[in-house]
Design a protein around this motif. Structure first.
Motif, PDB file in Angstrom:
ATOM      1  N   GLU A 199      -3.912 -10.696 -15.482  1.00 29.78           N
ATOM      2  CA  GLU A 199      -4.991 -10.419 -16.423  1.00 29.78           C
ATOM      3  C   GLU A 199      -6.351 -10.599 -15.748  1.00 29.78           C
ATOM      4  OE1 GLU A 199      -3.375 -11.689 -20.774  1.00 29.78           O
ATOM      5  OE2 GLU A 199      -3.486 -13.306 -19.281  1.00 29.78           O
ATOM      6  N   GLU A 200      -6.452 -11.619 -14.918  1.00 32.51           N
ATOM      7  CA  GLU A 200      -7.693 -11.851 -14.188  1.00 32.51           C
ATOM      8  C   GLU A 200      -7.981 -10.702 -13.222  1.00 32.51           C
ATOM      9  OE1 GLU A 200      -7.644 -15.719 -12.400  1.00 32.51           O
ATOM     10  OE2 GLU A 200      -7.253 -16.702 -14.310  1.00 32.51           O
ATOM     11  N   LYS A 201      -6.946 -10.219 -12.553  1.00 33.53           N
ATOM     12  CA  LYS A 201      -7.119  -9.093 -11.632  1.00 33.53           C
ATOM     13  C   LYS A 201      -7.551  -7.838 -12.383  1.00 33.53           C
ATOM     14  CE  LYS A 201      -3.924 -10.644  -8.071  1.00 33.53           C
ATOM     15  NZ  LYS A 201      -2.691 -10.380  -7.353  1.00 33.53           N
ATOM     16  N   LEU A 202      -6.955  -7.617 -13.557  1.00 40.09           N
ATOM     17  CA  LEU A 202      -7.308  -6.459 -14.365  1.00 40.09           C
ATOM     18  C   LEU A 202      -8.767  -6.536 -14.814  1.00 40.09           C
ATOM     19  CD1 LEU A 202      -6.473  -3.865 -15.850  1.00 40.09           C
ATOM     20  CD2 LEU A 202      -5.734  -5.297 -17.750  1.00 40.09           C
ATOM     21  N   LEU A 203      -9.190  -7.691 -15.272  1.00 40.74           N
ATOM     22  CA  LEU A 203     -10.582  -7.873 -15.691  1.00 40.74           C
ATOM     23  C   LEU A 203     -11.547  -7.671 -14.525  1.00 40.74           C
ATOM     24  CD1 LEU A 203     -10.288 -10.925 -18.104  1.00 40.74           C
ATOM     25  CD2 LEU A 203     -10.760  -8.551 -18.713  1.00 40.74           C
ATOM     26  N   GLU A 204     -11.163  -8.161 -13.359  1.00 41.21           N
ATOM     27  CA  GLU A 204     -12.005  -7.993 -12.170  1.00 41.21           C
ATOM     28  C   GLU A 204     -12.118  -6.518 -11.798  1.00 41.21           C
ATOM     29  OE1 GLU A 204     -14.613  -8.835  -9.256  1.00 41.21           O
ATOM     30  OE2 GLU A 204     -13.890 -10.222 -10.767  1.00 41.21           O
ATOM     31  N   ARG A 205     -11.020  -5.789 -11.871  1.00 38.92           N
ATOM     32  CA  ARG A 205     -11.059  -4.346 -11.565  1.00 38.92           C
ATOM     33  C   ARG A 205     -11.941  -3.605 -12.556  1.00 38.92           C
ATOM     34  NH1 ARG A 205      -5.822  -1.265  -9.817  1.00 38.92           N
ATOM     35  NH2 ARG A 205      -7.418   0.291 -10.056  1.00 38.92           N
ATOM     36  N   GLN A 206     -11.862  -3.982 -13.829  1.00 33.39           N
ATOM     37  CA  GLN A 206     -12.701  -3.342 -14.842  1.00 33.39           C
ATOM     38  C   GLN A 206     -14.175  -3.619 -14.567  1.00 33.39           C
ATOM     39  OE1 GLN A 206     -10.978  -4.997 -18.386  1.00 33.39           O
ATOM     40  NE2 GLN A 206      -9.556  -3.283 -18.633  1.00 33.39           N
ATOM     41  N   LYS A 207     -14.475  -4.847 -14.177  1.00 33.11           N
ATOM     42  CA  LYS A 207     -15.851  -5.221 -13.849  1.00 33.11           C
ATOM     43  C   LYS A 207     -16.339  -4.409 -12.643  1.00 33.11           C
ATOM     44  CE  LYS A 207     -18.600  -9.192 -12.453  1.00 33.11           C
ATOM     45  NZ  LYS A 207     -18.568 -10.597 -12.057  1.00 33.11           N
ATOM     46  N   GLU A 208     -15.495  -4.281 -11.637  1.00 35.66           N
ATOM     47  CA  GLU A 208     -15.851  -3.513 -10.446  1.00 35.66           C
ATOM     48  C   GLU A 208     -16.090  -2.051 -10.797  1.00 35.66           C
ATOM     49  OE1 GLU A 208     -12.635  -4.296  -7.773  1.00 35.66           O
ATOM     50  OE2 GLU A 208     -13.337  -6.310  -7.308  1.00 35.66           O
ATOM     51  N   LYS A 209     -15.250  -1.483 -11.661  1.00 35.22           N
ATOM     52  CA  LYS A 209     -15.433  -0.086 -12.077  1.00 35.22           C
ATOM     53  C   LYS A 209     -16.756   0.096 -12.799  1.00 35.22           C
ATOM     54  CE  LYS A 209     -10.993   2.187 -12.538  1.00 35.22           C
ATOM     55  NZ  LYS A 209     -10.044   2.804 -13.444  1.00 35.22           N
ATOM     56  N   ARG A 210     -17.080  -0.842 -13.670  1.00 37.06           N
ATOM     57  CA  ARG A 210     -18.345  -0.742 -14.402  1.00 37.06           C
ATOM     58  C   ARG A 210     -19.537  -0.797 -13.448  1.00 37.06           C
ATOM     59  NH1 ARG A 210     -15.186  -3.184 -18.460  1.00 37.06           N
ATOM     60  NH2 ARG A 210     -15.459  -2.126 -20.448  1.00 37.06           N
ATOM     61  N   GLU A 211     -19.473  -1.687 -12.485  1.00 39.76           N
ATOM     62  CA  GLU A 211     -20.560  -1.799 -11.508  1.00 39.76           C
ATOM     63  C   GLU A 211     -20.666  -0.526 -10.676  1.00 39.76           C
ATOM     64  OE1 GLU A 211     -23.769  -3.383  -9.438  1.00 39.76           O
ATOM     65  OE2 GLU A 211     -22.848  -3.976 -11.327  1.00 39.76           O
ATOM     66  N   LEU A 212     -19.542   0.001 -10.269  1.00 34.30           N
ATOM     67  CA  LEU A 212     -19.531   1.246  -9.508  1.00 34.30           C
ATOM     68  C   LEU A 212     -20.099   2.391 -10.338  1.00 34.30           C
ATOM     69  CD1 LEU A 212     -18.748   2.706  -6.916  1.00 34.30           C
ATOM     70  CD2 LEU A 212     -16.452   2.978  -7.851  1.00 34.30           C
ATOM     71  N   LEU A 213     -19.718   2.460 -11.583  1.00 35.70           N
ATOM     72  CA  LEU A 213     -20.251   3.497 -12.476  1.00 35.70           C
ATOM     73  C   LEU A 213     -21.767   3.392 -12.584  1.00 35.70           C
ATOM     74  CD1 LEU A 213     -17.707   3.487 -15.413  1.00 35.70           C
ATOM     75  CD2 LEU A 213     -18.248   5.403 -13.940  1.00 35.70           C
ATOM     76  N   ARG A 214     -22.251   2.177 -12.735  1.00 33.99           N
ATOM     77  CA  ARG A 214     -23.694   1.973 -12.866  1.00 33.99           C
ATOM     78  C   ARG A 214     -24.417   2.486 -11.626  1.00 33.99           C
ATOM     79  NH1 ARG A 214     -27.536  -1.303 -11.389  1.00 33.99           N
ATOM     80  NH2 ARG A 214     -26.193  -2.701 -10.225  1.00 33.99           N
ATOM     81  N   LYS A 215     -23.894   2.169 -10.460  1.00 32.21           N
ATOM     82  CA  LYS A 215     -24.517   2.610  -9.215  1.00 32.21           C
ATOM     83  C   LYS A 215     -24.407   4.124  -9.030  1.00 32.21           C
ATOM     84  CE  LYS A 215     -23.852  -1.729  -6.781  1.00 32.21           C
ATOM     85  NZ  LYS A 215     -23.159  -2.429  -5.702  1.00 32.21           N
ATOM     86  N   MET A 216     -23.248   4.659  -9.352  1.00 36.89           N
ATOM     87  CA  MET A 216     -23.018   6.094  -9.167  1.00 36.89           C
ATOM     88  C   MET A 216     -23.832   6.929 -10.145  1.00 36.89           C
ATOM     89  SD  MET A 216     -18.913   5.968  -8.582  1.00 36.89           S
ATOM     90  CE  MET A 216     -18.654   7.718  -8.449  1.00 36.89           C
ATOM     91  N   ASN A 217     -24.093   6.386 -11.322  1.00 39.52           N
ATOM     92  CA  ASN A 217     -24.787   7.134 -12.354  1.00 39.52           C
ATOM     93  C   ASN A 217     -26.168   7.592 -11.903  1.00 39.52           C
ATOM     94  OD1 ASN A 217     -25.056   8.234 -14.980  1.00 39.52           O
ATOM     95  ND2 ASN A 217     -26.253   6.464 -15.590  1.00 39.52           N
TER      96      ASN A 217
END
Length: 54
Positions: free
Chosen positions: A5-23
């Protein structure tokens, strides 16, 4: 919370950060294609990100 669950939450956080930068450099459609996500999900995450920055 279990380790997976911790790994899943971390991946979601990383995706959100990547999205923010890519946007700033890519269209929502391009981001969705790169991340293999639905365009509507990408839009939701980006909107959510801007809502939390206020």
């Amino acid at each position: 919370m279990q380790a997976w669950e911790e790994k899943l939450l971390e991946r979601q956080k990383e995706k959100r950060e990547l999205l923010r930068k890519m946007n700033h450099k890519m269209s929502i459609e391009e981001i969705a294609d790169v991340l293999d996500m639905d365009v509507s999900k990408v839009k939701d995450i980006i909107e959510e990100q801007y809502d939390t920055e206020d």
